[in-house]
Design an enzyme around this catalytic site. Structure first.
Site, PDB file in Angstrom:
ATOM      1  N   HIS A 192       0.800  -1.230   0.000  1.00  9.79           N
ATOM      2  CA  HIS A 192       0.000   0.000   0.000  1.00  9.79           C
ATOM      3  C   HIS A 192       0.837   1.287   0.000  1.00  9.79           C
ATOM      4  O   HIS A 192       0.838   2.059  -0.964  1.00  9.79           O
ATOM      5  CB  HIS A 192      -0.911   0.023   1.235  1.00  9.79           C
ATOM      6  CG  HIS A 192      -1.755  -1.188   1.416  1.00  9.79           C
ATOM      7  ND1 HIS A 192      -2.886  -1.421   0.678  1.00  9.79           N
ATOM      8  CD2 HIS A 192      -1.640  -2.240   2.259  1.00  9.79           C
ATOM      9  CE1 HIS A 192      -3.450  -2.560   1.060  1.00  9.79           C
ATOM     10  NE2 HIS A 192      -2.702  -3.075   2.024  1.00  9.79           N
TER      11      HIS A 192
HETATM   12  C1  BDR Z   1      -3.285   0.654   5.140  1.00 13.64           C
HETATM   13  O1  BDR Z   1      -3.507   0.148   6.446  1.00 13.64           O
HETATM   14  C2  BDR Z   1      -2.309  -0.322   7.006  1.00 13.64           C
HETATM   15  O2  BDR Z   1      -2.464  -1.628   7.421  1.00 13.64           O
HETATM   16  C3  BDR Z   1      -1.242  -0.165   5.943  1.00 13.64           C
HETATM   17  O3  BDR Z   1      -0.039   0.305   6.529  1.00 13.64           O
HETATM   18  C4  BDR Z   1      -1.812   0.846   4.976  1.00 13.64           C
HETATM   19  O4  BDR Z   1      -1.464   2.173   5.344  1.00 13.64           O
HETATM   20  C5  BDR Z   1      -3.916  -0.288   4.140  1.00 13.64           C
HETATM   21  O5  BDR Z   1      -5.286  -0.407   4.367  1.00 13.64           O
END
Ligand code: BDR
Ligand code: CA
Length: 327
Positions: free
Chosen positions: A257
Site C-alpha cells: 500500500h
Molecule cells: C493501510 O492500512 C495499514 O495496514 C497499511 O499500513 C496501509 O497504510 C492499508 O489499508
C-alpha cells in the site's frame, strides 16, 4: 512537478531542487518500505517524520519509524510522536496483519536515534508556516489524526501546504477493515473528513491501486538478491506482510500500500486516475469510514482529490528495487 526546477550547483553541474515532504505514518511493514523509498530518493527531502497510532499503538509506531531510519542509514532524520488515538473513536489496531511489533519479519535492533521532544502536530504546523506557501507536501500513510489536528489548530495550513498525498480508501475494490471501509479511514473517519474537506490538493491512493501492486514471490526475491541490509530486511518485511494477505485474497503476494504514495512523487506516470469528489461516511454503523467517490461525476459536488485507479505495477517494483539498492 518533481524535478521541474533546474539549478546549477557550486561546481556548475546541473541538479534539481528536492521536493520537501513530511511523512506521517504508523509503521507497519508497508509504511517502512515507503520510508526506505523516500530516504533512498534524491528528488525528495524528508524534513521530518511524524508517527501516529494506527497499525499498532503510538509507542511502537514512533519506535518503528526510528528503526527504519537507522536501517536506511539516516539517524539524522527528525522523528516526532503525535496522536495516540483517533479524534473521537476508540483506537482500532491491526496486529493481526502486521504482528505484535507492527514490524514483524526482520530482527531490527532497538533504535539509538532520539525521538524529538516536540509534538508531531506542532512540528507539522511550525514547519509548514516557516516555509513559503506551496513548499511542503504532506504524505499520509496511516490514520489522518495528526493532519486533522494540525488543520484544526492552524487553518492557514490549507493555503500553505503544496498538497497532501495519501494512502486510504477504496471504491470499486470495497474495504479491507470492513466491507465498506479501508483501514486508515476506518480508524479515524472524522479526521479523514476534515482532511478531505480542507481544500488542499489531494492525491489519493486507494485499495483499487494498492491491490494491484502485489508482492509476488519473484518481486520479493529481487529485494533479497540485493544482498544488502536494506534489501534483505525489505524482503523479510514483505514476506511477513504477505502471509496474511495471501490467505485473505488468494493471490500470489499481498498488496503493497504505502510505497505507492512516495512512488507517485517520484514517477507520477506510473499511476492513472482522475479528479473526483470524495466524501467520508462518519455516521453509519454499517459503512463508517467509507470513501464515497463520485467516479462518474453523477453529483454536482466539486472534485477534491485526484483519485488513482490503476498502476503500472512492474514499473513500480522496478523503481522500488532500483532505489532500495542505493541504501
Ligand atoms: C493501510 O492500512 C495499514 O495496514 C497499511 O499500513 C496501509 O497504510 C492499508 O489499508
Ligand atoms: Ca500505514
Amino acid at each position: 512537478m518533481v524535478g521541474e526546477t533546474w539549478l546549477a550547483d557550486a561546481g556548475g553541474r546541473e541538479m534539481t531542487t528536492a521536493r520537501k515532504i513530511i511523512i506521517d505514518t504508523d509503521p507497519g511493514q508497508d509504511d517502512a518500505v515507503a520510508i526506505l523509498l523516500a530516504l533512498a530518493s534524491p528528488e525528495i527531502e524528508v524534513v521530518g517524520i511524524t508517527a501516529v497510532a494506527g497499525n499498532v499503538p503510538l509507542a511502537l509506531t514512533q519506535k518503528n519509524v526510528r528503526k527504519t531510519c537507522e536501517l536506511a542509514g539516516r539517524p539524522d532524520i527528525k522523528v516526532f510522536a503525535g496522536a495516540d488515538r483517533p479524534l473521537l473513536r476508540t483506537l482500532v489496531t491491526a496486529e493481526y496483519v502486521h504482528g505484535k511489533t507492527g514490524l514483524d519479519g526482520p530482527d531490527l535492533p532497538e533504535p539509538q536515534m532520539p525521538l524529538q521532544d516536540e509534538h508531531a502536530v506542532d512540528f507539522i504546523i511550525d514547519t509548514v508556516m516557516a516555509h513559503e506557501p506551496g513548499q511542503i507536501t504532506l504524505c499520509l500513510l496511516g490514520p489522518q489524526t495528526n493532519a486533522a489536528l494540525a488543520l484544526m489548530r492552524e487553518p492557514q495550513l490549507a493555503t500553505r501546504l503544496r498538497e497532501i498525498v495519501l494512502m486510504g480508501g477504496g471504491f470499486f475494490e470495497g474495504g479491507n477493515a470492513t466491507p465498506a471501509a479501508e483501514f486508515n479511514i476506518y480508524v479515524d473517519p472524522h479526521a479523514a473528513k476534515r482532511v478531505f474537506e480542507s481544500g488542499i490538493p489531494i492525491v489519493m491512493m486507494p485499495l483499487d491501486v494498492t491491490h494491484k501492486a502485489l508482492t509476488k514471490r519473484d518481486r520479493v526475491a529481487r529485494f533479497r538478491a540485493l544482498g544488502t541490509a536494506a534489501g534483505i530486511a525489505t524482503a523479510q518485511l514483505l514476506d511477513f506482510f504477505e502471509r496474511f494477505d495471501e490467505r485473505k485474497y488468494g493471490t500470489d503476494g499481498g498488496p503493497l500500500h504505502d510505497p505507492c504514495v512516495i512512488a507517485w512523487l517520484l514517477k507520477p506516470e506510473l499511476f492513472f486516475g482522475k479528479q473526483c469528489n470524495v466524501c467520508i461516511e462518519t455516521m453509519s454503523e454499517l459503512t463508517k469510514g467509507m470513501t464515497v467517490v463520485d467516479w462518474w461525476h453523477v453529483t454536482n459536488r466539486e472534485p477534491n482529490a485526484l483519485v488513482m485507479r490503476d498502476i503500472d505495477s512492474d514499473g513500480f517494483y522496478e523503481l522500488l528495487v532500483e532505489r532500495i539498492a542505493k541504501l
